[in-house]
Scaffold this motif. Sequence first.
Motif, PDB file in Angstrom:
ATOM      1  N   ARG A  78       0.830  -1.215   0.000  1.00 45.60           N
ATOM      2  CA  ARG A  78       0.000   0.000   0.000  1.00 45.60           C
ATOM      3  C   ARG A  78       0.860   1.259   0.000  1.00 45.60           C
ATOM      4  NH1 ARG A  78      -1.594   3.705   3.383  1.00 45.60           N
ATOM      5  NH2 ARG A  78      -0.525   2.715   5.138  1.00 45.60           N
ATOM      6  N   LYS A  79       1.909   1.274   0.808  1.00 42.78           N
ATOM      7  CA  LYS A  79       2.765   2.452   0.903  1.00 42.78           C
ATOM      8  C   LYS A  79       3.605   2.655  -0.359  1.00 42.78           C
ATOM      9  CE  LYS A  79       2.997   2.131   5.928  1.00 42.78           C
ATOM     10  NZ  LYS A  79       3.820   1.738   7.105  1.00 42.78           N
ATOM     11  N   GLU A  80       3.947   1.540  -1.019  1.00 44.35           N
ATOM     12  CA  GLU A  80       4.715   1.641  -2.264  1.00 44.35           C
ATOM     13  C   GLU A  80       3.875   2.185  -3.420  1.00 44.35           C
ATOM     14  OE1 GLU A  80       6.376  -2.120  -3.273  1.00 44.35           O
ATOM     15  OE2 GLU A  80       7.513  -2.295  -1.386  1.00 44.35           O
ATOM     16  N   HIS A  81       2.551   2.079  -3.302  1.00 45.70           N
ATOM     17  CA  HIS A  81       1.666   2.459  -4.408  1.00 45.70           C
ATOM     18  C   HIS A  81       0.601   3.433  -3.911  1.00 45.70           C
ATOM     19  CE1 HIS A  81       3.387  -0.538  -7.149  1.00 45.70           C
ATOM     20  NE2 HIS A  81       3.480  -1.293  -6.077  1.00 45.70           N
ATOM     21  N   GLU A  82       1.058   4.558  -3.437  1.00 47.02           N
ATOM     22  CA  GLU A  82       0.136   5.561  -2.906  1.00 47.02           C
ATOM     23  C   GLU A  82      -0.772   6.138  -3.984  1.00 47.02           C
ATOM     24  OE1 GLU A  82       2.482   8.447  -0.891  1.00 47.02           O
ATOM     25  OE2 GLU A  82       2.856   7.150   0.859  1.00 47.02           O
ATOM     26  N   GLU A  83      -0.362   6.005  -5.278  1.00 41.82           N
ATOM     27  CA  GLU A  83      -1.177   6.561  -6.356  1.00 41.82           C
ATOM     28  C   GLU A  83      -2.531   5.873  -6.460  1.00 41.82           C
ATOM     29  OE1 GLU A  83       1.400   3.351  -8.413  1.00 41.82           O
ATOM     30  OE2 GLU A  83       1.550   4.759  -6.742  1.00 41.82           O
ATOM     31  N   TYR A  84      -2.658   4.657  -5.902  1.00 43.62           N
ATOM     32  CA  TYR A  84      -3.929   3.946  -5.950  1.00 43.62           C
ATOM     33  C   TYR A  84      -4.876   4.376  -4.833  1.00 43.62           C
ATOM     34  CZ  TYR A  84      -1.640   0.743  -9.214  1.00 43.62           C
ATOM     35  OH  TYR A  84      -0.998   0.192 -10.285  1.00 43.62           O
ATOM     36  N   ARG A  85      -4.384   5.128  -3.884  1.00 41.85           N
ATOM     37  CA  ARG A  85      -5.189   5.593  -2.744  1.00 41.85           C
ATOM     38  C   ARG A  85      -5.931   4.418  -2.089  1.00 41.85           C
ATOM     39  NH1 ARG A  85      -6.319   8.937  -6.887  1.00 41.85           N
ATOM     40  NH2 ARG A  85      -8.476   8.253  -7.044  1.00 41.85           N
ATOM     41  N   ILE A  86      -5.150   3.408  -1.699  1.00 44.04           N
ATOM     42  CA  ILE A  86      -5.720   2.189  -1.120  1.00 44.04           C
ATOM     43  C   ILE A  86      -6.076   2.411   0.344  1.00 44.04           C
ATOM     44  CG2 ILE A  86      -5.312  -0.242  -0.610  1.00 44.04           C
ATOM     45  CD1 ILE A  86      -3.106  -0.124  -2.820  1.00 44.04           C
ATOM     46  N   LYS A  87      -7.271   2.028   0.710  1.00 38.02           N
ATOM     47  CA  LYS A  87      -7.682   2.023   2.113  1.00 38.02           C
ATOM     48  C   LYS A  87      -8.027   0.589   2.491  1.00 38.02           C
ATOM     49  CE  LYS A  87     -10.866   3.964   5.513  1.00 38.02           C
ATOM     50  NZ  LYS A  87      -9.781   4.332   6.449  1.00 38.02           N
ATOM     51  N   LEU A  88      -7.273   0.036   3.430  1.00 36.99           N
ATOM     52  CA  LEU A  88      -7.516  -1.335   3.879  1.00 36.99           C
ATOM     53  C   LEU A  88      -8.407  -1.313   5.121  1.00 36.99           C
ATOM     54  CD1 LEU A  88      -3.916  -2.796   3.442  1.00 36.99           C
ATOM     55  CD2 LEU A  88      -5.879  -3.057   1.913  1.00 36.99           C
ATOM     56  N   LEU A  89      -9.529  -1.994   5.035  1.00 37.64           N
ATOM     57  CA  LEU A  89     -10.464  -2.068   6.159  1.00 37.64           C
ATOM     58  C   LEU A  89     -10.257  -3.417   6.846  1.00 37.64           C
ATOM     59  CD1 LEU A  89     -11.756  -0.022   4.044  1.00 37.64           C
ATOM     60  CD2 LEU A  89     -13.925  -0.540   5.166  1.00 37.64           C
ATOM     61  N   TYR A  90      -9.571  -3.395   7.982  1.00 36.70           N
ATOM     62  CA  TYR A  90      -9.244  -4.632   8.686  1.00 36.70           C
ATOM     63  C   TYR A  90     -10.413  -5.089   9.546  1.00 36.70           C
ATOM     64  CZ  TYR A  90      -4.476  -3.745   7.213  1.00 36.70           C
ATOM     65  OH  TYR A  90      -3.354  -3.535   6.457  1.00 36.70           O
ATOM     66  N   LYS A  91     -10.830  -6.325   9.290  1.00 36.32           N
ATOM     67  CA  LYS A  91     -11.906  -6.942  10.066  1.00 36.32           C
ATOM     68  C   LYS A  91     -11.299  -8.187  10.719  1.00 36.32           C
ATOM     69  CE  LYS A  91     -15.401  -5.161   6.891  1.00 36.32           C
ATOM     70  NZ  LYS A  91     -16.035  -4.231   7.849  1.00 36.32           N
TER      71      LYS A  91
END
Length: 343
Positions: A78-91
């Motif tokens: 996720r940090k390597e590809h900030e251009e994707y604006r990834i939000k991980l929702l941990y369940k």
Amino acid sequence: MIADKLGVSVSTVNRALINKGRISEETKRKILKTAEEMGYRPNVQAKALSSKDTLRIAVICPRDFYFKTVIEGMESYRKEHEEYRIKLLYKCDDFQSVADQLSALQECEHDEVQGILISAVHPTQLNKQLRLLFKKGIPTITFNNDILGGPRIAYVGLNDRVAGAMAGELMSKYLFSGARVACMATTSAAMGLRERQICFCDTVQKSGKNIEICGPFEYCDNFDLDDILEKVTHILRTEHVNGIYANNMFGTYAISCALRKLGMKDKIVAIGHDVNAELDAFIRDGVLDATLFQNPFQQGYQALKVMVDYLYLKVPVFQPILYIRTLILMKSNLEECDNRLFL
């Protein structure tokens, strides 16, 4: 894949196909030309995603020291590809049951996630809910533990059948003809853990050395160390075994603790799965002879990568099963055990 053919990154291909971000005209021209030749078209879902603030992906797995490293792998990508604006929702819960995971899956639609990454605690009982979500355009990738007959687009993780067979072959080579080996197995219904146990026993029985298997002796994966230590200690004192095997990290830790406590490290061959700081120390001290390493960091990293590639580009999943290489870790090669180097 376009990226592989042209020697560019997936994110560069993404910028060309959705016509967004910094990219040279020459590179864009080559990518679009290659995409047309290969029959690719911009993913409709990708266009929708490009107008949103974030790419929301749910992560469903137990919360323990093993999956902590899996999550580190996801966060690294996720940090390597900030251009994707990834939000991980941990369940994540300490001890996930089928009911816990079904509840988490039901929340995913309300949370407006675009994809789901899940380590399935049961091979079939989640399939109905996963199928409903897939029909609504929410794809699933399994990691660490797979499902049977469900709608997942890919599995990323260990080949558990091979890992169990490797452990069985290694144990057979250590032991003499006519030896006895105890098999410890978690009560978890997760498919991969069952496959390890079955293939371990099958390989030992086919070794031609007439090795007797005691068990499997089951234990509950509830991190009650005192309870499993009592069971392992009783087995070591009464079964007169020459070897002992456990099919997951917790069991491996428990058999190592029992062998040290009883002063039996030089008398019994011990083989298990996974590694952490405590198991590393047991291997160095000669208590644990070998462990099968499944690289949780890379499982997390690669699972998220496959999902992002799928959501942002119309990249067919040519390899629906991505096996992470299984390594045998012993005292002689522990220094090479860097989660971020091995695939």
